[in-house]
Motif scaffolding. Structure first.
Motif, PDB file in Angstrom:
ATOM      1  N   ASN A   1      -5.136   2.836   1.154  1.00  0.00           N
ATOM      2  CA  ASN A   1      -5.515   1.426   1.206  1.00  0.00           C
ATOM      3  C   ASN A   1      -5.890   0.854  -0.151  1.00  0.00           C
ATOM      4  OD1 ASN A   1      -5.569   0.570   4.211  1.00  0.00           O
ATOM      5  ND2 ASN A   1      -6.430   2.637   4.176  1.00  0.00           N
ATOM      6  N   ASP A   2      -6.082   1.739  -1.132  1.00  0.00           N
ATOM      7  CA  ASP A   2      -6.404   1.240  -2.473  1.00  0.00           C
ATOM      8  C   ASP A   2      -5.130   1.145  -3.301  1.00  0.00           C
ATOM      9  OD1 ASP A   2      -7.389   0.472  -4.848  1.00  0.00           O
ATOM     10  OD2 ASP A   2      -8.993   1.961  -4.933  1.00  0.00           O
ATOM     11  N   TYR A   3      -4.470   0.004  -3.161  1.00  0.00           N
ATOM     12  CA  TYR A   3      -3.187  -0.203  -3.844  1.00  0.00           C
ATOM     13  C   TYR A   3      -3.387  -0.557  -5.310  1.00  0.00           C
ATOM     14  CZ  TYR A   3      -4.702  -4.916  -2.833  1.00  0.00           C
ATOM     15  OH  TYR A   3      -5.460  -6.050  -2.750  1.00  0.00           O
ATOM     16  N   ILE A   4      -4.659  -0.689  -5.737  1.00  0.00           N
ATOM     17  CA  ILE A   4      -4.927  -1.040  -7.139  1.00  0.00           C
ATOM     18  C   ILE A   4      -5.272   0.208  -7.952  1.00  0.00           C
ATOM     19  CG2 ILE A   4      -6.401  -2.400  -8.686  1.00  0.00           C
ATOM     20  CD1 ILE A   4      -6.560  -4.559  -6.585  1.00  0.00           C
TER      21      ILE A   4
ATOM     22  N   LYS B   1       0.864  -1.160   0.000  1.00  0.00           N
ATOM     23  CA  LYS B   1       0.000   0.000   0.000  1.00  0.00           C
ATOM     24  C   LYS B   1       0.918   1.232   0.000  1.00  0.00           C
ATOM     25  CE  LYS B   1      -3.852  -2.209   2.459  1.00  0.00           C
ATOM     26  NZ  LYS B   1      -4.626  -2.320   3.719  1.00  0.00           N
TER      27      LYS B   1
ATOM     28  N   THR C   1      -6.159   6.290   5.094  1.00  0.00           N
ATOM     29  CA  THR C   1      -6.247   6.271   6.558  1.00  0.00           C
ATOM     30  C   THR C   1      -5.003   6.952   7.116  1.00  0.00           C
ATOM     31  OG1 THR C   1      -5.341   4.014   6.542  1.00  0.00           O
ATOM     32  CG2 THR C   1      -7.709   4.225   6.770  1.00  0.00           C
TER      33      THR C   1
END
Lengths: 540, 540
Positions: free
Chosen positions: A526-529, A413, A439
């Motif tokens: 948190n959105d690693y995509i 992340k 976060t």
């Protein structure tokens, strides 16, 4: 872990094993340099490293200290040499008890050279006459705890080599028979005296096998650094000369088992999860966690509520050579906060090699992926001291972000950790509302804090998926550790950086002001995509 | 977990809570049907379910047994009703001790109806006079262990409602004051008597708040199944009539917290990792692991070497209704192995609803993604009893493969488990050499085994990545559990399937032959990004 186990593992996987041998330096600067060099050499992944026992036990305390730091700070499997010269059994046991308490499992048991100024080895009162006695004692008193290595002499022991330069057949065979006794008494590995003729080594191995010695026999090699030292050494050992080029380091593919260097101490060898906060200060982390009874394995939350020790061994954390570089690169006149922004931005671009917040040499390779974005936010006053780019299923042998060996996929992340003013923080958190995948944890020196996660939330920010394995998640972000880390992070503004200026320098007071008013912020996307961590900073 | 905690959690997340109430059936078939229906209703994610206490304690043992299975096999948070009718304190304690030992934490404490054939409630010797006594006893003897719910009467207790159909104001207020005493004595939740007029309920809640009752008040509703039962019930309770349509189940989005139904028993509530082998037989898994001291949390390997219990409660695993369906769909004449292939293929296509190897109704939703490929390999003689498609970072609220709620990403490694002949296995393993991402475990009934992974390798085959959380890895493949599972899997050929044929039927001997000669194979494609598990079967 015992070296013999590492060799068995490597055999099973058809890997070549190699090691480096160091000796205790004579000066404090020498010790500093030794650890610096060792740190770099260990990046080449030797299976273990030796530290020699000073002649006649004169450097016993230093050797014990170096062995401890090798095993527990450098994190390389350490084999300590131990000789009988001038060592009554109490001193032997003190040395063995000390390294056992420090989680070291490997000893090269030697008789040792004659004491300084003498020609012949003399057994002292309450001491041992030979390596065989030492091996017997170690197995008798310490059971299976230690991996015991003994020395083999492909050209026979120097003492039985006559003036013609070779040992008689009888002397050679009696030497071999003695080696077998040492193995039968409990040694599980043989390392040979250095040699420069491979035929002699191969004959020696064959002769050992003939008389029933079955354990691995590791050839000892001394790289020829300078002619004088080389001549002195072959003078000692009466070694014939040859040359070879092993190219082990070129051949050995450097692959990180984890994103951080794995501990070798037997008590923390299963440790595989750490907070990201100390990513650039691994030795500080090792020191502050040395008193833990249990190290987290598999996941962080199982370790309960870890209590970190104080930062004590400061000298070791920051060797003199680094102090010099810091002084040169960071103790510059600071007229305004912009001058401070500039320092941080320069470090992120790789133009400075040192940072008060890092024990490492320069940047981690992955930082290059995002260094221009980092420069950008640093110039805006978000002063980064830690970061990682998002990684979405890269192959685990990728040179920049890979770890854990081939065949798997790794993930991260995106992470940023920075100091910023309260106004900047407020502006950023306003933006965060449009980015629900972010976060954060934020705290100032006094402990005023803000966060959008629960105090018990543990966020895995680096993980890997490998064939036939559970998910490995070596790096986490957690509020409890962040609270501990923030004291260390804030302290560095004054204890390291401001400390380098004269007492009444205005730069010093600027740094102190920042320390007392800024927030330290840990920010995870948190959105690693599909996320873009830097997007939140765009209009700030 | 206490129901009050579940309600507090739901309040914080702005979720509506609902529950179902069941009563102990009168016949064995009724019990079978109850569990079947309960299992289906629990898929709608009620926060808890009630099981009533038979009038006068006549069904005490049955209620205790049902409560146990609700909590531990159906895995729904269970609230057991307990009344004082005909219950000396020893019997009360026996009931409470039993459910405590079974990990149940919730009790609805009631005085209870008068015993059969009597008009008035009578306190028995050594028993309690009212629900208040029971609440006091529970808090006194069991401390905070139990969540205690008490009954509220929006239209006052039936006994104070006079022939005009309403209670006097005085009687209503005295009833409210009594309710407050029950709450003050330790009840943490109120569930109301059923009602059909929301105004009455709202007034009741308001009246409770006025006198200082602050705990949540849950409205009780009885769906009108048939007119006769409804009239009987309102006869009992003297309830006014209205209608409403809550649509809670339509509203409640069904989201699985984990790929399998999470246990509610307080002793295993942290459990979040299981072997894939029992994916279609969750009740068998629950039964065989009920004796464990610790349930794996976070990762499997920490649980050491689990020892599974024997398969005992067979009747509960396979209710009569399923036996009938199995008989109909599987006990057909089998002339050749092709007839057997055909059964398996039909099940994978969803044309059969039952399988001897599954406790579930039909296929899991994700199986539809690969059902034609499954049909294909089943017709070739690879008889699948378990499978999952590869999933590479699907959103965690995906209806077919999602779990764990929104905001995350879920992953799966493609998995197949099947029986096949030794020749087919040999051919397949030959192919596997071209597919290095495949790992397998294979074993026959006698225990002859083959594998390309180490005995201690634990393979996470389902995992999820969520904001501010560690990686969750609920499903694994491990050699130790596979060894245990294979006995169960092989046994089903004869104990379930062959068992349905007459003694001298040739179908029976065909099944026995397969049981004794086939291998059970567990096959994982570790490349969930670029792999194709079915490619290895293409030319077989």
């Amino acid at each position: 872990m015992k070296v013999i186990e590492k060799i068995r593992e490597a055999e099973a996987e058809n890997r070549v094993v190699f090691s480096f041998e160091f000796f205790p330096p004579k000066t404090d600067d020498g010790v500093d340099n030794l650890f610096d060099r060792m740190d770099r050499m260990v990046q080449h992944n030797p299976s273990f490293c030796d530290i020699t026992w000073g002649a006649g036990g004169t450097t016993a305390d230093l050797t014990l200290d170096i062995a401890n730091k090798m095993q527990n700070m450098i994190c390389v499997e350490t084999m300590m040499h131990l000789t009988c010269t001038n060592m009554p059994v109490e001193k032997i046991d003190h040395a063995l008890d000390t390294i056992k308490a420090n989680g070291i499992q490997n000893v090269l048991a030697l008789r040792g050279d004659p004491p300084h100024g003498q020609d012949k080895f003399v057994q002292i009162e309450g001491g041992f006459a030979c390596a065989l006695d030492l091996v017997k004692h170690m197995r008798g008193k310490y059971g299976d705890y230690f991996g015991i290595t003994v020395a083999g002499y492909p050209e026979a022991h120097p003492e039985v080599i006559d003036s013609s330069g070779v040992a008689t057949l009888e002397a050679y065979q009696s030497d071999l028979a003695y080696l077998k006794k040492k193995v039968d008494a409990g040694a599980d590995l043989i390392v040979t005296q250095l040699f420069y003729d491979t035929d002699i080594f191969l004959k020696f191995v064959n002769d050992c096998r003939q008389i029933g010695i079955t354990c691995p026999i590791v050839p000892g090699i001394m790289p020829i650094g300078n002619y004088k030292g080389f001549m002195r050494m072959i003078g000692f050992c009466k070694t014939r000369e040859c040359e070879q080029n092993l190219g082990l380091i070129d051949e050995a593919k450097i692959s990180r088992p984890l994103p951080w260097r794995r501990p070798t101490n037997i008590y923390r060898v299963k440790e595989d999860v750490r907070p990201i906060f100390w990513a650039n200060r691994p030795k500080s982390y090792l020191t502050r966690t040395i008193g833990w009874d249990q190290y987290p394995h598999g996941r962080w939350s199982d370790s309960g509520n870890p209590s970190y020790g104080a930062l004590t061994d400061y000298q070791f954390m920051r060797p003199r050579s680094r102090d010099k570089k810091l002084q040169e690169e960071w103790a510059v006149p600071l007229k305004s906060v912009e001058d401070i922004h500039e320092r941080f931005a320069q470090f992120c671009l790789g133009k400075l090699k040192s940072s008060p917040w890092s024990e490492l040499d320069g940047l981690q390779p992955e930082t290059k992926i995002i260094n221009e974005q980092l420069e950008n936010i640093n110039l805006k006053g978000f002063l980064t001291i830690n970061s990682q780019p998002a990684v979405n299923g890269e192959k685990s042998d990728s040179p920049s972000v890979g770890w854990g060996g081939p065949g798997g996929y790794v993930y991260q992340k995106a992470y940023l950790e920075f100091f910023c003013s309260q106004d900047q923080l407020t502006a950023l958190l306003g933006k965060c509302k449009d980015f629900p995948s972010l976060t954060y944890l934020a705290v100032d020196k006094k402990g005023n804090s803000m966060s959008n996660v629960a105090p018990t939330d543990v966020n895995a920010v680096t993980w890997g998926v490998f064939p036939a394995k559970e998910i490995i998640q070596p790096t986490i972000v957690d509020p409890a550790s962040f609270k501990v880390w923030k004291d260390e992070a804030f302290e560095i503004w004054t204890k390291v950086w401001a400390h380098m200026y004269p007492e009444d320098d205005s730069s010093k007071s600027l740094l102190e002001k920042i320390q007392s008013s800024y927030f330290l912020v840990s920010l995870v996307d948190n959105d690693y995509i599909n996320g873009d961590l830097f997007a939140a900073f765009k209009e700030l």
